[in-house]
Design an enzyme around this catalytic site. Structure first.
Site, mmCIF file in Angstrom:
data_model
loop_
_atom_site.group_PDB
_atom_site.id
_atom_site.type_symbol
_atom_site.label_atom_id
_atom_site.label_comp_id
_atom_site.label_asym_id
_atom_site.label_seq_id
_atom_site.Cartn_x
_atom_site.Cartn_y
_atom_site.Cartn_z
ATOM 1 N N ARG A 118 0.926 -1.092 -0.184
ATOM 2 C CA ARG A 118 -0.150 -0.112 0.035
ATOM 3 C C ARG A 118 1.071 1.320 -0.042
ATOM 4 O O ARG A 118 1.955 1.229 0.180
ATOM 5 C CB ARG A 118 -0.984 -0.037 1.240
ATOM 6 C CG ARG A 118 -0.396 -0.220 2.360
ATOM 7 C CD ARG A 118 -1.556 -0.245 3.688
ATOM 8 N NE ARG A 118 -0.849 -0.815 4.842
ATOM 9 C CZ ARG A 118 -1.518 -1.401 5.602
ATOM 10 N NH1 ARG A 118 -2.960 -1.376 5.880
ATOM 11 N NH2 ARG A 118 -1.097 -2.009 6.639
ATOM 12 N N GLU A 121 -3.033 5.742 4.135
ATOM 13 C CA GLU A 121 -2.684 4.777 3.498
ATOM 14 C C GLU A 121 -3.851 4.551 2.038
ATOM 15 O O GLU A 121 -4.867 4.768 2.316
ATOM 16 C CB GLU A 121 -2.526 3.651 3.802
ATOM 17 C CG GLU A 121 -1.470 3.545 4.937
ATOM 18 C CD GLU A 121 -1.466 2.336 6.007
ATOM 19 O OE1 GLU A 121 -0.403 1.872 6.372
ATOM 20 O OE2 GLU A 121 -2.386 1.908 6.448
ATOM 21 N N ALA A 129 -11.313 -0.481 19.382
ATOM 22 C CA ALA A 129 -12.430 -0.487 18.391
ATOM 23 C C ALA A 129 -12.776 -1.988 17.469
ATOM 24 O O ALA A 129 -13.599 -2.452 17.208
ATOM 25 C CB ALA A 129 -12.411 0.652 17.409
ATOM 26 N N THR A 180 -3.642 -4.007 20.004
ATOM 27 C CA THR A 180 -3.370 -2.690 20.502
ATOM 28 C C THR A 180 -2.797 -1.635 19.595
ATOM 29 O O THR A 180 -2.466 -2.045 18.508
ATOM 30 C CB THR A 180 -2.055 -2.843 21.611
ATOM 31 O OG1 THR A 180 -0.960 -3.061 20.988
ATOM 32 C CG2 THR A 180 -2.390 -4.082 22.510
ATOM 33 N N ASP A 219 1.382 -2.623 12.396
ATOM 34 C CA ASP A 219 0.993 -2.507 10.894
ATOM 35 C C ASP A 219 1.574 -1.256 10.203
ATOM 36 O O ASP A 219 0.970 -0.880 9.001
ATOM 37 C CB ASP A 219 -0.388 -2.688 10.676
ATOM 38 C CG ASP A 219 -1.087 -1.558 11.596
ATOM 39 O OD1 ASP A 219 -0.468 -0.827 12.347
ATOM 40 O OD2 ASP A 219 -2.564 -1.341 11.371
#
Ligand code: NAD
Length: 352
Positions: free
Chosen positions: A51, A62, A145, A207, A233
């Protein structure tokens, strides 16, 4: 001559929520994971690229494009761990599916909720191939979330019905336990990550922190565990101590992207990894030994978003849960774009 309105179906946050509730969240996760598996099984057909990331001090924005030659999809997504403290989402997203034949968009959709669903569905697809057989207990570290979606995907796809939750913020864990009540999951509020992993066959880390964090240390990971590492990530944003990575069989989505963004950014560039798509397609083995430590180093890849958009588009036919968006200029005479503007001016003047 009238210039026709060429509309594009738009799925708002409200309609996405209605769609998920109408289908049922566990059914939605199950059906979505089937679309993801289908696309992972035809991995070679897709255009693939890491990406395109725009990094800043507080986060990243991104763009994630891909195409199977018939459809083209992309997602816009951000990741800003500090947002949560300011009352905003860490991750928000929207995406487009388009017709490769004429380049016209066919769907515009919110993807904040859809990303949580597709991330959880992908994690569960990976765990189906990698987790110990009949695993029932999962540690869930990071209760923000994404967390409930992860728990429900593991319940729907693997039958995980005991979840040991931990977050540095106990109110996040309480929120999660409240939200998951009555769904057939036995929950425990663990005081530490160490406590959470006790007796768990699967460990999910989800997290958010913009640093090389150490959510799990080597001594916390016993033989035979499957780790679903979701929160690391981005370059400089990881969750696992590198010693764990050296003991694990590592499975990734798309190596050129994961080597930049995943846990394996901490390892040598040639450290062996297996592509999850090869496991799904039957070209590679998933878990090969009950004592093996398996790791799904999840970062999120464009094909999962493509699958999710494809699934949502197929669901719209029956549910009608979308609005028509006036997104495409479409003059009756294609070359007369300016004339369309003049006709609009004339109409507006006539209406005055
Ligand atoms: P969030 O901000 O809503 O929740 C993150 C939670 O982690 C918070 O409750 C926070 O208190 C907790 N936390 C932070 N540091 C911790 C620590 N050391 N120990 C325990 N808990 C800790 O974020 P979210 O939307 O749930 O996303 C979680 C992570 O997942 C983010 O890093 C995000 O970038 C990543 N993510 C990955 C993918 C993927 O495909 N791999 C997809 C979506 C999100």
């Amino acid at each position: 001559m009238t210039d026709t309105l060429n509309t594009v179906p738009f799925v708002s946050v409200d309609n996405m929520m209605r769609l998920v509730l109408k289908v049922g969240i566990e059914t939605f996760l199950g059906e979505l994971s089937a679309y993801i598996e289908e696309d992972f099984a035809r991995w070679d057909r897709f255009d693939k690229t890491p990406r395109v990331a725009s990094h800043s001090r507080d986060g990243v924005i991104e763009l994630m494009p891909t195409s199977d030659g018939t459809l083209y999809g992309f997602k816009y997504v951000n990741g800003h761990p500090k947002n949560m403290r300011e009352g905003r989402q860490t991750v928000t997203a929207f995406g487009v599916l388009a017709d490769v034949g004429n380049g016209y968009p066919m769907l515009l959709s919110e993807m904040t909720i859809l990303t949580a669903l597709r991330t959880a569905a992908t994690s569960a697809v990976a765990a189906k191939h990698l987790a110990p057989q009949k695993a029932r207990t999962m540690a869930l570290i990071g209760n923000g979330a994404q967390a409930e979606f992860q728990a429900l995907a593991f319940k729907a796809l693997l039958g995980v019905d005991r979840v040991r939750l931990h977050d540095i913020d106990p109110s996040a864990t309480r929120k999660c336990i409240r939200n998951l009540a009555g769904r057939g999951i036995e929950m425990l509020h663990a005081a530490s990550a160490q406590d959470a992993v006790e007796g768990a066959e699967i460990v999910t880390t989800v997290t958010a922190d913009k640093q090389y964090a150490t959510i799990l240390t080597d001594n916390m990971v016993g033989e035979g565990i499957h780790i679903n590492a979701v929160g690391g990530d981005c370059p400089g944003k990881t969750e696992l101590h590198p010693d764990i990575l050296r003991r694990a069989a590592i499975f990734v989505e798309y190596p050129p992207q994961t080597r930049i963004e995943g846990e394996i950014q901490q390892l040598a560039a040639d450290h062996p990894v297996t592509e999850l798509s090869d496991v799904v397609a039957g070209r590679a083995t998933g878990r090969s030994d009950p004592r093996q430590i398996t790791l799904f180093d999840s970062v999120g890849f464009a094909i999962e978003d493509f699958s999710a958009l494809r699934y949502v588009r197929d669901k719209l036919r029956d549910t009608g849960l979308y609005e028509d968006l006036d997104l495409l200029a479409d003059p009756d005479e294609p070359r007369d774009l300016f004339g369309m503007l003049l006709r609009c001016e004339a109409r507006l003047q006539a209406a005055e």
